[in-house]
Scaffold this motif. Structure first.
Motif, PDB file in Angstrom:
ATOM      1  N   ASP A 228       0.819  -1.211   0.000  1.00 47.35           N
ATOM      2  CA  ASP A 228       0.000   0.000   0.000  1.00 47.35           C
ATOM      3  C   ASP A 228       0.859   1.270   0.000  1.00 47.35           C
ATOM      4  O   ASP A 228       0.430   2.322  -0.497  1.00 47.35           O
ATOM      5  CB  ASP A 228      -0.908   0.024   1.242  1.00 47.35           C
ATOM      6  CG  ASP A 228      -2.045  -0.978   1.125  1.00 47.35           C
ATOM      7  OD1 ASP A 228      -2.231  -1.531   0.020  1.00 47.35           O
ATOM      8  OD2 ASP A 228      -2.732  -1.210   2.133  1.00 47.35           O
ATOM      9  N   LYS A 261      -5.176   6.669   2.256  1.00 48.90           N
ATOM     10  CA  LYS A 261      -5.606   5.282   2.205  1.00 48.90           C
ATOM     11  C   LYS A 261      -5.670   4.843   0.736  1.00 48.90           C
ATOM     12  O   LYS A 261      -6.479   5.362  -0.039  1.00 48.90           O
ATOM     13  CB  LYS A 261      -6.986   5.114   2.852  1.00 48.90           C
ATOM     14  CG  LYS A 261      -7.090   5.701   4.270  1.00 48.90           C
ATOM     15  CD  LYS A 261      -6.088   5.068   5.220  1.00 48.90           C
ATOM     16  CE  LYS A 261      -6.175   5.708   6.605  1.00 48.90           C
ATOM     17  NZ  LYS A 261      -5.100   5.208   7.489  1.00 48.90           N
ATOM     18  N   GLN A 263      -6.370   3.134  -2.858  1.00 41.60           N
ATOM     19  CA  GLN A 263      -7.574   2.599  -3.484  1.00 41.60           C
ATOM     20  C   GLN A 263      -7.199   1.839  -4.746  1.00 41.60           C
ATOM     21  O   GLN A 263      -6.295   2.243  -5.494  1.00 41.60           O
ATOM     22  CB  GLN A 263      -8.525   3.737  -3.874  1.00 41.60           C
ATOM     23  CG  GLN A 263      -9.457   4.179  -2.757  1.00 41.60           C
ATOM     24  CD  GLN A 263     -10.429   5.227  -3.275  1.00 41.60           C
ATOM     25  OE1 GLN A 263     -10.035   6.216  -3.881  1.00 41.60           O
ATOM     26  NE2 GLN A 263     -11.709   5.007  -3.022  1.00 41.60           N
ATOM     27  N   SER A 286      -4.126   9.874  -2.125  1.00 38.43           N
ATOM     28  CA  SER A 286      -5.200   9.000  -2.575  1.00 38.43           C
ATOM     29  C   SER A 286      -6.454   9.827  -2.804  1.00 38.43           C
ATOM     30  O   SER A 286      -6.607  10.922  -2.267  1.00 38.43           O
ATOM     31  CB  SER A 286      -5.467   7.912  -1.535  1.00 38.43           C
ATOM     32  OG  SER A 286      -5.905   8.508  -0.325  1.00 38.43           O
ATOM     33  N   SER A 290      -9.483  11.563   3.786  1.00 40.82           N
ATOM     34  CA  SER A 290      -9.260  11.174   5.176  1.00 40.82           C
ATOM     35  C   SER A 290     -10.351  11.794   6.045  1.00 40.82           C
ATOM     36  O   SER A 290     -10.873  12.861   5.758  1.00 40.82           O
ATOM     37  CB  SER A 290      -7.878  11.675   5.642  1.00 40.82           C
ATOM     38  OG  SER A 290      -7.742  11.523   7.031  1.00 40.82           O
TER      39      SER A 290
END
Length: 336
Positions: A228, A261, A263, A286, A290
């Motif tokens: 990630d 985060k 995707q 991303s 958030s």
């Protein structure tokens, strides 16, 4: 201003009066003054000058100037000057066997006392106030320094409370699935905590040691989140004799993970770039927003620490696709 008397206050005034009385004594001797002039004039002058200085310093200024009652300060100041100088002048007039017909009266008396009082007390008063002022400044700077040290220690103590919890969860899952990696994870985690304990009272640390901390911390992130996140450290200059706030890189790495985060398999890519005077962390963002839209307490913490440690600011450039933060590198050794 420090309004407490100390030993050095009396020493400074004693030196002044010794020099002043020596010079006056020579003048008295040259003009053949009487013994009672020596015995009365010097003590009365000492009492008068010290009384004026102490009343102004420890009563008038604290009571009226601090409360901005300038009119009362002026009135009482003139009264003190006139009354005390009149006492000293009268003693000197009598000890010199002067003709009392020549003793000043009325407005002439008032103006003469003001003129004589200000002339006699001006230099010792200025000397005394200057000393007290610089003592006060020194005490203020000492308190300010201690306050900064306390603030820095407080800021250093504000470590993310979820840090240990998250890592223990990761370690728990590794123990069953990958024993060797679990051992490495424990080793890296212990190195981080050993570093945190060792540097708990340090305001700044060598950049080289902070990079080692960053490498261990990146290992934890990669183990926990796998692909990630991707981190690269690009050192473009010598890192000797260069410092940054303790734990600064950890805060910057935490910020990347906390606010981004991934995707659809899109890796969050980050570059830690170390230049001559700046350390930059640039990361892709991303599309997933958030929950915390702010820069976070970690960055605010770091910015606050820089205000206490340096005259240079943390620079943040936040665009739709990229987050770029630059922190100044601190050099504690002057370049020759």
């Amino acid at each position: 201003m420090n309004t407490k008397l100390n030993k050095s206050d009396f020493i400074v005034l004693a030196i002044y009066f010794m020099v002043s009385f020596f010079l006056q004594g020579k003048d008295y001797y040259d003009r053949g003054a009487m013994l009672k002039e020596y015995l009365l004039d010097f003590p009365s002058e000492l009492i008068a000058i010290c009384s004026i200085i102490f009343l102004f310093t420890f009563w008038l200024i604290p009571k009226f100037v601090k409360e901005k009652k300038y009119f009362l300060f002026g009135v009482f100041g003139l009264l003190i000057l006139i009354v005390i100088t009149a006492f000293q002048y009268t003693v000197g007039f009598w000890s010199g066997d002067n003709d009392w017909k020549n003793y000043p009266r009325g407005l002439d008396f008032v103006l003469k006392m003001i003129d004589r009082g200000t002339f006699q007390t001006a230099f010792p008063f200025a000397l005394f106030l200057t000393k007290k002022f610089y003592e006060g400044q020194s005490e203020y700077l000492k308190i300010e320094k201690q306050q900064k040290e306390n603030e820095l220690k407080l800021l250093r103590s504000q470590i993310d409370p979820h840090f240990l919890f998250n890592n223990l969860n990761t370690l728990d899952s590794l123990i069953d699935s990958d024993t060797e990696k679990a051992k490495e994870y424990i080793n890296r985690l212990s190195l981080i905590y050993r570093y945190l304990i060792k540097t708990k009272d340090a305001e700044v640390m060598e950049l080289s040691e902070e990079i080692q901390l960053a490498e261990n911390y990146i290992f934890l992130i990669k183990t926990r989140f796998e692909d990630d996140y991707d981190f690269k450290i690009d050192i473009q200059t010598s890192i000797e004799d260069k410092f940054i706030p303790t734990g600064a890189i950890q805060i910057l790495l935490e910020n990347v993970v906390k606010h981004n985060k991934p995707q659809k398999g899109n890796t969050i890519k980050s570059i830690i770039s170390i230049e001559e005077n700046t350390l930059k962390v640039i990361n892709t963002k991303s599309n997933l927003k958030s929950k915390n839209e702010s820069f976070g307490t970690g960055l605010e913490n770091l910015k606050s620490r820089y205000k206490l440690l340096s005259d240079k600011d943390v620079i943040i450039i936040n665009t739709d696709k990229e987050f770029n933060i630059s922190i100044p590198i601190i050099k504690l050794i002057n370049e020759s």
